[in-house]
Enzyme design. Structure first.
Site, PDB file in Angstrom:
ATOM      1  N   HIS A  78      -2.983 -12.456  -5.720  1.00 45.11           N
ATOM      2  CA  HIS A  78      -4.336 -12.985  -5.499  1.00 45.11           C
ATOM      3  C   HIS A  78      -5.021 -12.932  -6.862  1.00 45.11           C
ATOM      4  O   HIS A  78      -4.387 -12.560  -7.877  1.00 45.11           O
ATOM      5  CB  HIS A  78      -5.063 -12.180  -4.424  1.00 45.11           C
ATOM      6  CG  HIS A  78      -5.011 -10.691  -4.631  1.00 45.11           C
ATOM      7  ND1 HIS A  78      -5.623 -10.055  -5.692  1.00 45.11           N
ATOM      8  CD2 HIS A  78      -4.379  -9.716  -3.934  1.00 45.11           C
ATOM      9  CE1 HIS A  78      -5.401  -8.761  -5.619  1.00 45.11           C
ATOM     10  NE2 HIS A  78      -4.633  -8.525  -4.567  1.00 45.11           N
ATOM     11  N   ASP A  83      -7.412   0.108  -6.718  1.00 42.88           N
ATOM     12  CA  ASP A  83      -6.688   1.306  -6.306  1.00 42.88           C
ATOM     13  C   ASP A  83      -7.014   2.406  -7.314  1.00 42.88           C
ATOM     14  O   ASP A  83      -6.173   2.803  -8.131  1.00 42.88           O
ATOM     15  CB  ASP A  83      -5.185   1.016  -6.249  1.00 42.88           C
ATOM     16  CG  ASP A  83      -4.869  -0.040  -5.200  1.00 42.88           C
ATOM     17  OD1 ASP A  83      -5.262   0.140  -4.040  1.00 42.88           O
ATOM     18  OD2 ASP A  83      -4.270  -1.078  -5.546  1.00 42.88           O
ATOM     19  N   GLN A  91      -4.922   5.575  -7.307  1.00 42.15           N
ATOM     20  CA  GLN A  91      -3.595   5.270  -7.878  1.00 42.15           C
ATOM     21  C   GLN A  91      -3.678   5.278  -9.406  1.00 42.15           C
ATOM     22  O   GLN A  91      -2.831   5.837 -10.099  1.00 42.15           O
ATOM     23  CB  GLN A  91      -3.129   3.910  -7.372  1.00 42.15           C
ATOM     24  CG  GLN A  91      -1.973   3.309  -8.159  1.00 42.15           C
ATOM     25  CD  GLN A  91      -1.433   2.047  -7.540  1.00 42.15           C
ATOM     26  OE1 GLN A  91      -0.767   2.094  -6.535  1.00 42.15           O
ATOM     27  NE2 GLN A  91      -1.700   0.900  -8.151  1.00 42.15           N
ATOM     28  N   HIS A 149      -4.502  -9.826  -9.140  1.00 41.05           N
ATOM     29  CA  HIS A 149      -3.264  -9.786  -9.943  1.00 41.05           C
ATOM     30  C   HIS A 149      -3.369 -10.738 -11.130  1.00 41.05           C
ATOM     31  O   HIS A 149      -2.961 -10.410 -12.247  1.00 41.05           O
ATOM     32  CB  HIS A 149      -2.057 -10.235  -9.104  1.00 41.05           C
ATOM     33  CG  HIS A 149      -1.754  -9.363  -7.935  1.00 41.05           C
ATOM     34  ND1 HIS A 149      -1.962  -9.764  -6.644  1.00 41.05           N
ATOM     35  CD2 HIS A 149      -1.252  -8.104  -7.872  1.00 41.05           C
ATOM     36  CE1 HIS A 149      -1.585  -8.791  -5.822  1.00 41.05           C
ATOM     37  NE2 HIS A 149      -1.160  -7.778  -6.535  1.00 41.05           N
ATOM     38  N   GLN A 159       6.856   3.788  -1.290  1.00 43.88           N
ATOM     39  CA  GLN A 159       5.436   4.126  -1.177  1.00 43.88           C
ATOM     40  C   GLN A 159       4.844   3.756   0.188  1.00 43.88           C
ATOM     41  O   GLN A 159       3.651   3.857   0.389  1.00 43.88           O
ATOM     42  CB  GLN A 159       4.629   3.500  -2.313  1.00 43.88           C
ATOM     43  CG  GLN A 159       4.521   1.995  -2.294  1.00 43.88           C
ATOM     44  CD  GLN A 159       3.892   1.455  -3.582  1.00 43.88           C
ATOM     45  OE1 GLN A 159       4.537   1.447  -4.636  1.00 43.88           O
ATOM     46  NE2 GLN A 159       2.642   1.040  -3.519  1.00 43.88           N
ATOM     47  N   MET A 219       3.279  -5.691  -6.645  1.00 46.56           N
ATOM     48  CA  MET A 219       4.178  -5.852  -5.488  1.00 46.56           C
ATOM     49  C   MET A 219       4.158  -7.311  -5.036  1.00 46.56           C
ATOM     50  O   MET A 219       4.548  -7.623  -3.906  1.00 46.56           O
ATOM     51  CB  MET A 219       3.761  -4.922  -4.353  1.00 46.56           C
ATOM     52  CG  MET A 219       3.873  -3.442  -4.758  1.00 46.56           C
ATOM     53  SD  MET A 219       4.139  -2.314  -3.379  1.00 46.56           S
ATOM     54  CE  MET A 219       2.666  -2.564  -2.431  1.00 46.56           C
ATOM     55  N   VAL A 260     -11.576  -7.478  -8.606  1.00 48.87           N
ATOM     56  CA  VAL A 260     -11.994  -8.872  -8.391  1.00 48.87           C
ATOM     57  C   VAL A 260     -12.389  -8.989  -6.923  1.00 48.87           C
ATOM     58  O   VAL A 260     -11.645  -8.546  -6.038  1.00 48.87           O
ATOM     59  CB  VAL A 260     -10.855  -9.854  -8.749  1.00 48.87           C
ATOM     60  CG1 VAL A 260     -11.298 -11.289  -8.504  1.00 48.87           C
ATOM     61  CG2 VAL A 260     -10.437  -9.666 -10.201  1.00 48.87           C
ATOM     62  N   GLY A 279      -5.218  -2.403 -11.556  1.00 48.42           N
ATOM     63  CA  GLY A 279      -6.550  -2.736 -11.070  1.00 48.42           C
ATOM     64  C   GLY A 279      -7.308  -1.502 -10.596  1.00 48.42           C
ATOM     65  O   GLY A 279      -6.712  -0.566 -10.047  1.00 48.42           O
ATOM     66  N   MET A 286     -10.445  -8.076  -3.454  1.00 47.36           N
ATOM     67  CA  MET A 286      -9.215  -8.818  -3.171  1.00 47.36           C
ATOM     68  C   MET A 286      -8.058  -7.833  -2.971  1.00 47.36           C
ATOM     69  O   MET A 286      -7.926  -6.858  -3.710  1.00 47.36           O
ATOM     70  CB  MET A 286      -8.917  -9.778  -4.305  1.00 47.36           C
ATOM     71  CG  MET A 286      -9.945 -10.880  -4.326  1.00 47.36           C
ATOM     72  SD  MET A 286      -9.326 -12.353  -5.104  1.00 47.36           S
ATOM     73  CE  MET A 286     -10.790 -13.380  -4.946  1.00 47.36           C
TER      74      MET A 286
HETATM   75  O1  PAF Z   1      -0.524  -1.398  -6.945  1.00 47.23           O
HETATM   76  C1  PAF Z   1       0.629  -1.809  -6.679  1.00 47.23           C
HETATM   77  O2  PAF Z   1       0.872  -2.983  -6.504  1.00 47.23           O
HETATM   78  C2  PAF Z   1       1.768  -0.808  -6.563  1.00 47.23           C
HETATM   79  O3  PAF Z   1       1.309   0.403  -6.038  1.00 47.23           O
HETATM   80  C3  PAF Z   1       2.500  -0.573  -7.892  1.00 47.23           C
HETATM   81  C4  PAF Z   1       1.577   0.029  -8.958  1.00 47.23           C
HETATM   82  C5  PAF Z   1       3.083  -1.879  -8.407  1.00 47.23           C
HETATM   83  C6  PAF Z   1       3.667   0.420  -7.698  1.00 47.23           C
HETATM   84  O4  PAF Z   1       4.594  -0.050  -6.773  1.00 47.23           O
END
Ligand code: PAF
Length: 283
Positions: A34, A152, A155, A37, A61, A30, A178, A149, A186
């Site tokens: 940091h 989450d 997720q 990512h 979301q 998104m 990280v 990562g 982060m």
């Molecule tokens: O972890 C994220 O940045 C978001 O939940 C994702 C996986 C890009 C879905 O929008």
């Protein structure tokens, strides 16, 4: 590096790469990068021939009253970072490209019970929004490896489950959390913290480390670990405990006794900012 905003464009680029024998890696984000990512992009760069980074702040979301509007956005900096890290393509779609049948979409992906526990209970509809966007991105990218990562972790578990259940030709690659020097994971949301809240937020990792230490010493009662984590967060001024649990690594169901792979998870509020963290427990 190319910047593509339309769905047909990313599909064509990924198809052309595969036709030329190049393996595709997708890093869904998104934005507001940091080092977490950046580590995903590096990993994809190491593993695959063509790296696609997607940047889309997915409204689906975010719940009502959550931080969709103020979620940090810095596309220019993210594009610069992506290029420096060797991405071949950034896909930064509009809401219309992501949800071409209209927003909010009438058809969404049901994440199942795994998506209703913990974060799913605290943020109703959150995982439905995540997996619907991820399904769309995976569909556009086609056969690939996709990088997420462990920060989450729930997720990640929900996405793995969706990929297996719906048979996406995708390898889901989990990348380590990280952390800042005091252990804070982060997160783009760390930017919301005041200096005092930022200092207090270090208690999340301390709490997880206490749970890990107890597990290392042989404690198998999840309630004992959860109580220790709650005490650590509870003793920190400015931290308001939201959730603490020890869960089965695959199902994210809360467990009573640790008999297999298990993860300690914690969520707390620092002012208006809700942060989450987790740690795989030593066996
Ligand atoms: O972890 C994220 O940045 C978001 O939940 C994702 C996986 C890009 C879905 O929008």
């Amino acid at each position: 590096m190319d910047l593509i905003r339309d769905a047909a464009g990313i599909r064509a680029a990924a198809d052309a790469a595969r036709a030329g024998g190049r393996a595709v890696g997708l890093v869904p984000t998104m934005g507001a990068f940091h080092d977490g990512h950046r580590s995903l992009i590096r990993r994809a760069r190491d593993d695959r021939d063509m790296v696609i980074v997607s940047i889309f702040v997915n409204p689906l979301q975010f719940g009502p009253g959550e931080d969709f509007e103020r979620y940090p956005r810095d596309e220019e900096r993210d594009l610069g970072d992506s290029e420096l890290l060797g991405a071949d393509l950034v896909f930064a779609p509009t809401v219309e490209e992501m949800y071409p049948e209209g927003y909010p979409p009438e058809v969404t992906v049901d994440p199942g019970p795994l998506g209703e526990r913990l974060e799913g209970a605290a943020r109703p509809g959150h995982f439905r929004g995540v997996v619907t966007a991820v399904a769309r991105l995976l569909n556009l990218a086609g056969p690939c490896a996709a990088y997420f990562g462990e920060k989450d972790a729930q997720q990640l578990a929900v996405i793995r489950r969706m990929v297996r259940t719906l048979g996406f030709p995708v390898e889901v690659v989990a990348c380590p959390i990280v952390r800042e020097s005091d252990g804070l994971a982060m997160s783009s949301r760390n930017a919301y913290l005041s200096p005092e809240e930022r200092e207090a937020a270090g208690c999340l990792f301390l709490a997880l480390c206490e749970a890990a230490e107890l597990a290392r010493k042989g404690e198998r009662d999840a309630a004992v670990l959860a109580a220790a984590m709650a005490r650590e967060v509870g003793a920190t001024p400015l931290a308001l405990l939201d959730d603490v649990a020890v869960v089965d690594e695959a199902t994210f169901e809360e467990i009573r006794d640790i008999t297999g792979p298990a993860r300690a998870v914690v969520a707390a509020r620092f002012g208006p900012t809700r942060l989450i963290d987790n740690l795989l427990l030593p066996m």
